[in-house]
Design an enzyme around this catalytic site. Structure first.
Site, PDB file in Angstrom:
ATOM      1  CB  CYS A   1      -0.855  -0.025   1.256  1.00 53.10           C
ATOM      2  SG  CYS A   1      -2.002   1.341   1.412  1.00 53.10           S
TER       3      CYS A   1
ATOM      4  CB  THR B   1      -0.149   2.972   4.458  1.00 51.71           C
ATOM      5  OG1 THR B   1      -1.358   3.649   4.110  1.00 51.71           O
ATOM      6  CG2 THR B   1       0.140   3.163   5.924  1.00 51.71           C
TER       7      THR B   1
ATOM      8  CG  HIS C   1       3.632   7.277   3.597  1.00 49.13           C
ATOM      9  ND1 HIS C   1       4.177   8.392   3.007  1.00 49.13           N
ATOM     10  CD2 HIS C   1       2.356   7.200   3.154  1.00 49.13           C
ATOM     11  CE1 HIS C   1       3.262   8.960   2.234  1.00 49.13           C
ATOM     12  NE2 HIS C   1       2.158   8.261   2.299  1.00 49.13           N
TER      13      HIS C   1
ATOM     14  CG  HIS D   1      -2.808  -2.131   5.665  1.00 51.26           C
ATOM     15  ND1 HIS D   1      -1.676  -1.381   5.517  1.00 51.26           N
ATOM     16  CD2 HIS D   1      -3.667  -1.698   4.714  1.00 51.26           C
ATOM     17  CE1 HIS D   1      -1.843  -0.520   4.527  1.00 51.26           C
ATOM     18  NE2 HIS D   1      -3.035  -0.696   4.017  1.00 51.26           N
TER      19      HIS D   1
ATOM     20  CB  ILE E   1      -7.262   4.673  -4.254  1.00 52.82           C
ATOM     21  CG1 ILE E   1      -6.490   3.701  -3.334  1.00 52.82           C
ATOM     22  CG2 ILE E   1      -8.722   4.748  -3.810  1.00 52.82           C
ATOM     23  CD1 ILE E   1      -6.467   4.109  -1.867  1.00 52.82           C
TER      24      ILE E   1
ATOM     25  CG  ASP F   1      -2.402  11.594 -11.948  1.00 54.25           C
ATOM     26  OD1 ASP F   1      -2.949  11.142 -10.938  1.00 54.25           O
ATOM     27  OD2 ASP F   1      -1.162  11.645 -12.084  1.00 54.25           O
TER      28      ASP F   1
ATOM     29  N   GLY G   1     -11.280   5.127   5.265  1.00 50.73           N
ATOM     30  CA  GLY G   1     -11.429   3.675   5.374  1.00 50.73           C
ATOM     31  C   GLY G   1     -12.596   3.130   4.574  1.00 50.73           C
TER      32      GLY G   1
HETATM   33 ZN    ZN Z   1      -3.776  -0.047   2.155  1.00 46.64          ZN
END
Ligand code: ZN
Length: 348
Positions: free
Chosen positions: A42, A44, A47, A67, A179, A199, A294
């Site tokens: 991901c 995330t 990062h 995750h 996403i 974009d 989420g």
């Molecule tokens: Zn994710």
């Protein structure tokens, strides 16, 4: 059952992850243990890999990362009766104790005590993960592992699109990262009439068109595209903006492309506070602004499954690469370089 498992751990306060061995975790009474087969990398995780300011302030050193995953239940907690060993499952990555206002009123996705796999508790870049039984999502037999491994970001896209209600409406998808691209195919499947995308990455814009956008604009080429969108929407602007980029300039641009009384659903996270004209873009426009966080538990999951079973989602060109866990470095590099879009690690 071996007593240890291979897993990707944030082993020190700096860039990178380490492939190491850890004891296989044991589920508590209300938890299940899952043998992970595939896991998605991901933004995330990027990062956490790069160890930016956010990661340094949030991620405990020593945690097992990851995750997004699919796997097979291999052990049930003593009080779990509604699942079976051998069942193929994914899981919602956000957990809550279920005691705060939002958890008790149908909005657990914005609970104040949310804990996230791979961020606050051990995650799925591992041969085994233990999760609360209430987080488990049984995977439909017709959905392949490589798709089930990315339910987490796909759920973000579904939540954003469904919150905005796109049926028979014009939609601007601002930002065609992972996403954002998912949002294009989800919006199309959910009945959006015409989709515009913007974009700063030409190959991603080309893919957005392939997935169903009628126009894909390079935002580096000035503001002319906003006029073009308005020209194609009775001079008024789109009904719905899905802001998926978090880019500072994208908020101003996309709200200028939104019609009066339209809806903007915001998922992209700006890294810093942004300057924004509330008077022109929100108050005078009378528009509705939705913050999206989420996935709704578990309404979004049912919607996502139905959209997948409809056969109308095109994910083949979004999930571009798969690497074995041992080649995790190549996996992260492929994702970070932009060569890959969604990268999956094969774990089991
Ligand atoms: Zn994710």
């Amino acid at each position: 059952m071996p007593e240890t498992m291979r897993c990707l751990v944030k082993h020190h306060a700096g860039p990178g992850l380490e492939l190491t061995e850890r004891p296989v975790p044991e589920p508590g009474p209300l938890e299940v243990r899952i043998r992970v087969t595939k896991a998605g990398i991901c933004g995330t995780d990027r990062h956490i890999w790069e160890w930016d300011d956010w990661a340094a302030s949030r991620i405990p050193v020593g945690i097992v990362t990851g995750h997004e995953f699919v796997g097979v239940i291999d052990k049930l907690g003593s009080a779990v009766t509604n699942y079976k060993v051998g069942q193929r499952v994914s899981a919602e990555g956000h957990t809550t104790a279920g005691v705060d206002y939002n958890s008790r009123t149908g909005n657990a996705h914005i609970a104040t005590d949310t804990k996230i796999f791979g961020i606050d508790r051990d995650g799925c870049f591992a041969q085994h993960i233990v999760v609360p039984a209430e987080n488990v999502w049984p995977v439909h037999e017709s959905i392949p592992d490589r798709v089930a491994a990315v339910f987490d970001p796909l759920g973000n896209a579904v939540h954003t699109v469904m919150a905005a209600d796109v049926s028979a409406k014009t939609v601007l998808v601002s930002g065609t990262g992972i996403i954002g691209l998912m949002a294009v195919t989800v919006a199309k499947a959910a009945g959006a009439s015409r989709i515009f995308a913007t974009d700063i990455n030409p190959p991603r814009l080309a893919l957005a068109k392939k997935l169903g956008a009628i126009e894909a604009y390079d935002a580096r080429e000035g503001d002319g595209w906003i006029e073009d969108v308005r020209r194609q929407t009775r001079g008024e602007g789109v009904d719905v903006v899905l802001e998926m980029s978090g880019a500072a300039g994208a908020f101003d641009q996309s709200f200028r492309a939104l019609r009066n009384g339209g809806t903007a659903a915001l998922l992209g996270l700006p890294a810093k506070p942004v300057t924004f004209d509330f008077t022109e873009h929100i108050i005078f426009k009378g528009c509705t602004v939705l913050g999206i966080n989420g996935r709704r538990m578990f309404e979004t999951w049912y919607q996502m499954e139905e959209l997948l079973l409809s056969g109308r989602l095109e994910l083949d060109e979004i999930i571009t690469h798969e690497f074995p866990l041992s080649e995790y470095r190549a996996g992260f590099e492929t994702m970070i370089s932009g060569e890959g879009i969604k990268v999956v690690l094969g774990i089991g």
